[in-house]
Design an enzyme around this catalytic site. Structure first.
Site, PDB file in Angstrom:
ATOM      1  N   ASN A  68     -44.495  -2.286  76.288  1.00  0.00           N
ATOM      2  CA  ASN A  68     -45.211  -3.362  76.998  1.00  0.00           C
ATOM      3  C   ASN A  68     -45.374  -3.085  78.493  1.00  0.00           C
ATOM      4  OD1 ASN A  68     -42.626  -3.855  77.826  1.00  0.00           O
ATOM      5  ND2 ASN A  68     -42.405  -5.805  76.752  1.00  0.00           N
ATOM      6  N   LYS A 121     -42.898   1.207  83.126  1.00  0.00           N
ATOM      7  CA  LYS A 121     -42.238   1.875  81.996  1.00  0.00           C
ATOM      8  C   LYS A 121     -42.997   3.149  81.597  1.00  0.00           C
ATOM      9  CE  LYS A 121     -40.375  -2.396  79.951  1.00  0.00           C
ATOM     10  NZ  LYS A 121     -40.139  -3.080  78.672  1.00  0.00           N
ATOM     11  N   HIS A 129     -41.625  -3.861  83.327  1.00  0.00           N
ATOM     12  CA  HIS A 129     -40.497  -4.803  83.345  1.00  0.00           C
ATOM     13  C   HIS A 129     -40.546  -5.575  84.655  1.00  0.00           C
ATOM     14  CE1 HIS A 129     -36.405  -6.405  83.418  1.00  0.00           C
ATOM     15  NE2 HIS A 129     -36.388  -6.021  84.689  1.00  0.00           N
ATOM     16  N   THR A 154     -43.686 -11.073  76.593  1.00  0.00           N
ATOM     17  CA  THR A 154     -42.973  -9.842  76.188  1.00  0.00           C
ATOM     18  C   THR A 154     -43.728  -9.084  75.092  1.00  0.00           C
ATOM     19  OG1 THR A 154     -40.873 -10.948  76.642  1.00  0.00           O
ATOM     20  CG2 THR A 154     -40.788  -9.017  75.204  1.00  0.00           C
TER      21      THR A 154
HETATM   22  P1  TYD Z   1     -36.840  -9.146  76.856  1.00  0.00           P
HETATM   23  O1  TYD Z   1     -35.825  -9.088  77.949  1.00  0.00           O
HETATM   24  O2  TYD Z   1     -36.681 -10.197  75.811  1.00  0.00           O
HETATM   25  O3  TYD Z   1     -38.314  -9.290  77.422  1.00  0.00           O
HETATM   26  P2  TYD Z   1     -38.989  -8.960  78.835  1.00  0.00           P
HETATM   27  O4  TYD Z   1     -39.152  -7.467  78.938  1.00  0.00           O
HETATM   28  O5  TYD Z   1     -40.325  -9.649  78.761  1.00  0.00           O
HETATM   29  O6  TYD Z   1     -38.107  -9.523  79.909  1.00  0.00           O
HETATM   30  O7  TYD Z   1     -36.862  -7.751  76.086  1.00  0.00           O
HETATM   31  C1  TYD Z   1     -36.638  -6.547  76.743  1.00  0.00           C
HETATM   32  C2  TYD Z   1     -37.481  -5.498  76.106  1.00  0.00           C
HETATM   33  O8  TYD Z   1     -37.096  -5.334  74.745  1.00  0.00           O
HETATM   34  C3  TYD Z   1     -38.975  -5.812  76.027  1.00  0.00           C
HETATM   35  O9  TYD Z   1     -39.624  -5.581  77.240  1.00  0.00           O
HETATM   36  C4  TYD Z   1     -39.413  -4.913  74.928  1.00  0.00           C
HETATM   37  C5  TYD Z   1     -38.196  -4.857  74.008  1.00  0.00           C
HETATM   38  N1  TYD Z   1     -38.392  -5.717  72.828  1.00  0.00           N
HETATM   39  C6  TYD Z   1     -38.713  -5.116  71.625  1.00  0.00           C
HETATM   40  O10 TYD Z   1     -38.831  -3.897  71.530  1.00  0.00           O
HETATM   41  N2  TYD Z   1     -38.894  -5.904  70.529  1.00  0.00           N
HETATM   42  C7  TYD Z   1     -38.805  -7.261  70.600  1.00  0.00           C
HETATM   43  O11 TYD Z   1     -39.023  -7.935  69.566  1.00  0.00           O
HETATM   44  C8  TYD Z   1     -38.478  -7.863  71.854  1.00  0.00           C
HETATM   45  C9  TYD Z   1     -38.378  -9.349  71.968  1.00  0.00           C
HETATM   46  C10 TYD Z   1     -38.274  -7.051  72.939  1.00  0.00           C
END
Ligand code: TYD
Length: 192
Positions: A166, A14, A169, A135
């Site tokens: 974070n 990202k 992905h 996440t």
């Molecule tokens: P998600 O698909 O729940 O997690 P992952 O990336 O671990 O598969 O969420 C997608 C993205 O949404 C996540 O990477 C970052 C964003 N996000 C937020 O900004 N705030 C939040 O509270 C959550 C749960 C996700």
């Protein structure tokens, strides 16, 4: 027999991992894990591809809103945070909140080019998910990418009006990987 478990996963580096010059270190972690890199490219994404990737699937959106609210529920200032969310987004509803976060997330992903890649290995999807961690980086264990390189959390939503940064992905499971590979590498010709 072993071959049956071999699968592909889609990993996206990202904008924050690129801006923070962490690409090399993060890629090294996947390489050292034994996953094998099959494809990698730099992409200047447009809104259309980002909206496909983070689709408007209601289940996923609801989950996004619920995960956010769950984070705040575990703090001792839930009511205050909820009031701030309501003030900023005009809602406390998980679905509406999820929709608002999706918009912020797509804006973030459009901030800079992305590195998009396919990795292969035994149970590659769950392996990659373990490597990246929770996440919410604040809740991610040390030793995971998100846990080691970030302490971000949904607090960013009320302090800066932005999604969580974070770093990376990774597809949730093999079905999601197939869908995502079709979006980013349509020439690979994986069947829907
Ligand atoms: P998600 O698909 O729940 O997690 P992952 O990336 O671990 O598969 O969420 C997608 C993205 O949404 C996540 O990477 C970052 C964003 N996000 C937020 O900004 N705030 C939040 O509270 C959550 C749960 C996700």
């Amino acid at each position: 027999m072993e071959k049956d478990f071999v699968e592909k996963t889609l990993i996206i580096f990202k904008p924050d991992s690129i801006k923070r010059n962490l690409l090399g270190e993060i890629i090294t972690r996947f390489e050292k894990s034994g996953l094998e890199i099959k494809e990698i490219k730099l992409v200047y994404p447009d809104r259309e591809i980002m909206e496909k990737h983070y689709s408007d699937d209601i289940k996923w959106i609801t989950n996004l809103g619920e995960k956010t609210l769950d984070f705040f529920k575990e703090t001792n200032q839930f009511e205050q945070y909820l009031a701030s969310i309501n003030e900023m987004f005009g809602t406390k509803d998980p679905v509406e909140l999820g929709m608002a976060i999706r918009v912020l997330l797509i804006e973030f992903m459009l901030e800079s080019p992305l590195i998009v890649s396919i990795w292969e290995g035994s149970f590659a999807c769950s392996k990659a998910r373990k490597i990246i961690g929770n996440t919410i980086p604040l809740n991610a264990l040390p030793g995971t990418i998100r846990g080691d390189y970030s302490s971000d959390s949904p607090i960013s939503l009320i302090t800066e009006g932005r999604c969580i940064y974070n770093l990376v992905h990774a597809s949730g499971d093999a079905i999601e990987a197939e869908r995502e590979i079709n979006i980013w590498f349509p020439q690979m010709g994986i069947k829907d």
